[in-house]
Write a protein that holds these residues in place. Structure first.
Motif, mmCIF file in Angstrom:
data_model
loop_
_atom_site.group_PDB
_atom_site.id
_atom_site.type_symbol
_atom_site.label_atom_id
_atom_site.label_comp_id
_atom_site.label_asym_id
_atom_site.label_seq_id
_atom_site.Cartn_x
_atom_site.Cartn_y
_atom_site.Cartn_z
ATOM 1 N N GLY A 180 0.822 -1.212 0.000
ATOM 2 C CA GLY A 180 0.000 0.000 0.000
ATOM 3 C C GLY A 180 0.847 1.250 0.000
ATOM 4 N N CYS A 181 0.181 2.371 0.223
ATOM 5 C CA CYS A 181 0.843 3.667 0.146
ATOM 6 C C CYS A 181 0.059 4.643 1.029
ATOM 7 N N PRO A 182 0.753 5.544 1.707
ATOM 8 C CA PRO A 182 0.017 6.500 2.546
ATOM 9 C C PRO A 182 -0.702 7.579 1.739
ATOM 10 N N ASN A 183 -0.389 7.677 0.447
ATOM 11 C CA ASN A 183 -0.984 8.740 -0.367
ATOM 12 C C ASN A 183 -2.236 8.249 -1.092
ATOM 13 N N ARG A 184 -2.935 9.196 -1.707
ATOM 14 C CA ARG A 184 -4.204 8.879 -2.367
ATOM 15 C C ARG A 184 -4.301 9.629 -3.696
ATOM 16 N N CYS A 185 -3.474 9.255 -4.642
ATOM 17 C CA CYS A 185 -3.504 9.944 -5.932
ATOM 18 C C CYS A 185 -4.693 9.404 -6.743
ATOM 19 N N ASP A 186 -5.414 10.307 -7.386
ATOM 20 C CA ASP A 186 -6.691 9.949 -8.017
ATOM 21 C C ASP A 186 -6.600 8.865 -9.087
ATOM 22 N N PHE A 187 -5.475 8.805 -9.765
ATOM 23 C CA PHE A 187 -5.367 7.893 -10.903
ATOM 24 C C PHE A 187 -4.827 6.530 -10.503
ATOM 25 N N CYS A 188 -4.460 6.379 -9.235
ATOM 26 C CA CYS A 188 -3.715 5.198 -8.818
ATOM 27 C C CYS A 188 -4.635 4.158 -8.191
ATOM 28 N N ALA A 189 -4.506 2.918 -8.668
ATOM 29 C CA ALA A 189 -5.346 1.844 -8.139
ATOM 30 C C ALA A 189 -4.851 1.331 -6.790
ATOM 31 N N ILE A 190 -3.624 1.661 -6.439
ATOM 32 C CA ILE A 190 -3.055 1.131 -5.189
ATOM 33 C C ILE A 190 -3.913 1.523 -3.981
ATOM 34 N N ALA A 191 -4.331 2.788 -3.980
ATOM 35 C CA ALA A 191 -5.111 3.268 -2.830
ATOM 36 C C ALA A 191 -6.471 2.567 -2.740
ATOM 37 N N ASP A 249 7.579 -3.214 -3.946
ATOM 38 C CA ASP A 249 6.738 -2.332 -3.138
ATOM 39 C C ASP A 249 6.191 -1.193 -3.995
ATOM 40 N N ASP A 250 5.100 -0.617 -3.556
ATOM 41 C CA ASP A 250 4.547 0.522 -4.293
ATOM 42 C C ASP A 250 5.229 1.820 -3.883
ATOM 43 N N ASN A 251 5.702 1.858 -2.643
ATOM 44 C CA ASN A 251 6.376 3.059 -2.172
ATOM 45 C C ASN A 251 7.274 2.656 -1.000
ATOM 46 N N ALA A 311 9.365 4.480 -5.367
ATOM 47 C CA ALA A 311 9.227 5.378 -4.222
ATOM 48 C C ALA A 311 8.541 6.662 -4.655
ATOM 49 N N SER A 312 7.886 7.295 -3.711
ATOM 50 C CA SER A 312 7.343 8.619 -4.000
ATOM 51 C C SER A 312 8.478 9.634 -3.879
ATOM 52 N N ILE A 313 8.191 10.831 -4.302
ATOM 53 C CA ILE A 313 9.200 11.895 -4.371
ATOM 54 C C ILE A 313 9.826 12.189 -3.003
ATOM 55 N N LEU A 356 7.380 10.712 -10.654
ATOM 56 C CA LEU A 356 7.309 12.157 -10.934
ATOM 57 C C LEU A 356 5.977 12.507 -11.583
ATOM 58 N N GLU A 357 5.519 11.658 -12.452
ATOM 59 C CA GLU A 357 4.234 11.744 -13.180
ATOM 60 C C GLU A 357 4.184 12.896 -14.194
ATOM 61 N N SER A 358 4.412 14.127 -13.745
ATOM 62 C CA SER A 358 4.263 15.249 -14.683
ATOM 63 C C SER A 358 5.135 16.409 -14.236
ATOM 64 N N HIS A 413 -4.700 15.199 -7.203
ATOM 65 C CA HIS A 413 -4.392 15.082 -5.771
ATOM 66 C C HIS A 413 -3.002 14.515 -5.520
ATOM 67 N N LYS A 414 -2.056 14.945 -6.345
ATOM 68 C CA LYS A 414 -0.666 14.589 -6.094
ATOM 69 C C LYS A 414 0.155 15.865 -5.964
ATOM 70 N N GLY A 415 -0.455 16.861 -5.342
ATOM 71 C CA GLY A 415 0.195 18.159 -5.214
ATOM 72 C C GLY A 415 1.446 18.131 -4.357
ATOM 73 N N PHE A 416 1.637 17.017 -3.603
ATOM 74 C CA PHE A 416 2.882 16.940 -2.824
ATOM 75 C C PHE A 416 4.091 16.791 -3.742
ATOM 76 N N ASN A 417 3.861 16.419 -4.993
ATOM 77 C CA ASN A 417 4.942 16.470 -5.988
ATOM 78 C C ASN A 417 5.150 17.931 -6.355
ATOM 79 N N GLY A 460 0.032 -1.738 -11.231
ATOM 80 C CA GLY A 460 -1.295 -1.224 -10.921
ATOM 81 C C GLY A 460 -1.496 0.229 -11.238
ATOM 82 N N ARG A 461 -0.483 0.888 -11.772
ATOM 83 C CA ARG A 461 -0.655 2.312 -12.010
ATOM 84 C C ARG A 461 -1.089 2.565 -13.439
HETATM 85 S S1 SF4 Z 1 0.750 7.120 -7.396
HETATM 86 FE FE1 SF4 Z 1 2.407 6.511 -6.004
HETATM 87 S S2 SF4 Z 1 2.309 8.022 -4.311
HETATM 88 FE FE2 SF4 Z 1 0.312 8.100 -5.386
HETATM 89 S S3 SF4 Z 1 -1.008 6.630 -4.296
HETATM 90 FE FE3 SF4 Z 1 -0.088 5.526 -6.015
HETATM 91 S S4 SF4 Z 1 1.727 4.547 -5.129
HETATM 92 FE FE4 SF4 Z 1 1.105 6.180 -3.720
#
Ligand code: SF4
Length: 442
Positions: free
Chosen positions: A168-179, A210-212, A238-240, A264-266, A276-280, A441-442
């Motif tokens: 899993g991942c502590p973040n919640r990016c809209d396009f990501c299936a992991i969350a 791992d996802d992150n 890993a996330s940023i 990085l995504e974009s 909802h990935k403004g932390f990037n 999964g992304r």
């Molecule tokens: S895109 Fe990366 S940082 Fe965002 S929820 Fe998915 S695994 Fe986590």
């Protein structure tokens, strides 16, 4: 002795799309599940990335896991083995995202993580009493996870060391299936157990699936210290945030981290805010990459094209950025709204989902939604341009000449990607290619 056939399904289309990938890592879901099967079962695992399914195989139970683009192929396999009298159980990302659909093609479906439920089903099967649906309602413990069954790995080369430390991942990016697949945030295996599994591999190179990996920095530091004595090389996603902590990077480098897949995504801050990935923080990307490089760790950038704020300039601007920062590798994806994600729901509400033919949800060759500031042909052409330019010899020379990371392995890796891209171009007769490491999964 009951017979269990486990299949990591991958359709012919997806295998073609991935043909240009230089590295296709060992999938580990089934080897981990196999480790939970009672010893009196006979277990076979077919990973379709590595070999064809022998449709004449006899099995009492057939377990199939798959991602969205391979769904119809998995349903076809299920129909075949059901017609031969096997009980077909399905699980994995697509089943968890769309259980009602999957349940029309299987005798049993697993929704969510299968640990605990899987053992319950196998016992029930032997007793002749099992349910149609096993839904994970708890949070399976990641303590005492049995090591993945190495005998069922198909790759015994340098990439055969694969395991996971966190889920899993502590973040919640809209396009990501992991969350969606792991709604309980980041969970961690005990460090000592991960280190023991890490040490159990013969090979020098290890992939953390791992996802992150740095989702919890304190845990990550403990883990990196624990695996340092084994002297292996490893890579993960890993996330940023990983690049914002020098102590973490130092521990990672000392433990043998050679490359990080960075989401990085974009390079558009507005695009990051939109999903909802403004932390990037885009203005910090260059400095973050520089810090990672300073520790001798290569960066594989995960880039997505097609966000609502993307305009035709995004492709060239992104490639300029990647070359200026000396990023060693990159994986380009076309934005794909996987069913069940917030992105899918939003685009569906806006009437912008163009197809629910899951075969097209491969992030490489098809546009399954209506982009906003790009035409579909611009998006496809831009994606192709990005791959072609990034793995051109000119770009390799530019990027690696700016990279402080040792050339002895980044250069051969880039040249291998170039060759693989060329081979795929010849095979497919199209410029719509994919190069890079899979982002699960992304
Ligand atoms: S895109 Fe990366 S940082 Fe965002 S929820 Fe998915 S695994 Fe986590």
């Amino acid at each position: 002795m009951p017979k269990l056939l486990l299949i990591t399904a991958s359709s012919a289309e997806i295998r073609t799309v991935r043909r240009s990938r230089f590295l296709n890592f060992q999938q580990i879901t089934m080897p981990y599940l196999a480790a939970r099967v009672p010893s009196h079962w006979r277990v076979i695992h077919i990973d379709e990335e590595a070999e064809e399914v022998n449709r004449n195989l006899e099995a009492d139970v057939v377990g199939i896991t798959f991602h969205t683009p391979s769904a119809y192929h998995a349903y076809d396999l299920a129909a075949h083995f059901r017609s031969r009298g096997a009980c077909v159980a399905m699980g994995g990302p697509h089943v968890t995202l769309l259980p009602e659909e999957a349940s029309q093609h299987a005798d049993v479906v697993f929704i969510g993580e299968a640990e605990g439920l899987w053992e319950e089903f196998l016992m029930g099967f032997e007793a002749g009493e099992y349910r149609r649906t096993y839904r994970q309602t708890g949070v399976p413990s990641l303590k005492d996870v049995p090591m993945a069954c190495k005998a069922l790995f198909h790759r015994n080369d340098h990439t055969s060391g694969v395991l996971f430390a966190t889920r899993g991942c502590p973040n919640r990016c809209d396009f990501c299936a992991i969350a969606v697949l792991y709604p309980n945030g980041l969970r961690k295996r005990p460090v000592a157990e991960v280190a023991a599994e890490y040490a159990s591999f013969q090979g020098k190179v290890i992939i953390f699936w791992d996802d992150n990996i740095a989702g919890d920095r304190g845990y990550a530091k403990d883990l990196f210290r624990a695996i340092t004595p084994y002297g292996k090389w490893w890579s993960s996603q890993a996330s940023i945030h990983v690049g914002q902590d020098d102590e973490l990077l130092e521990a990672a480098a000392r433990s043998g981290c050679k490359q990080l897949f960075l989401g990085l995504e974009s390079i558009s801050q507005r695009s990051m805010a939109e999903v909802h990935k403004g932390f990037n923080r885009v203005e910090e990307y260059a400095r973050t990459i520089e810090r990672i490089h300073a520790h001798g760790i290569a960066v594989q950038a995960g880039i997505v094209f097609g966000f609502d704020h993307d305009t035709p300039e995004i492709f060239k601007d992104t490639l300029d950025f990647l070359e200026q920062t000396g990023v060693q590798n990159a994986t380009f994806n076309i934005l794909t709204p996987y069913p069940g994600t917030p992105l899918f729901r939003r685009l569906e509400a806006e009437g912008r989902i163009l197809t629910k033919d899951w075969r097209k949800y491969n992030s490489r060759t098809e546009i399954v939604y209506q982009p906003k500031r790009l035409s579909r042909s611009e998006l496809l052409a831009g994606f192709s341009y990005a791959n072609e330019r990034f793995y051109s010899l000119l770009s390799v020379a530019k990027r690696l000449s700016r990279s402080p990371v040792q050339l002895w392995w980044t250069l051969p890796l880039n040249l291998a990607y170039c060759a693989s891209l060329k081979a795929a171009r010849l095979h497919q007769g199209t410029g719509l290619l994919t190069v890079g490491i899979a982002a699960r999964g992304r």
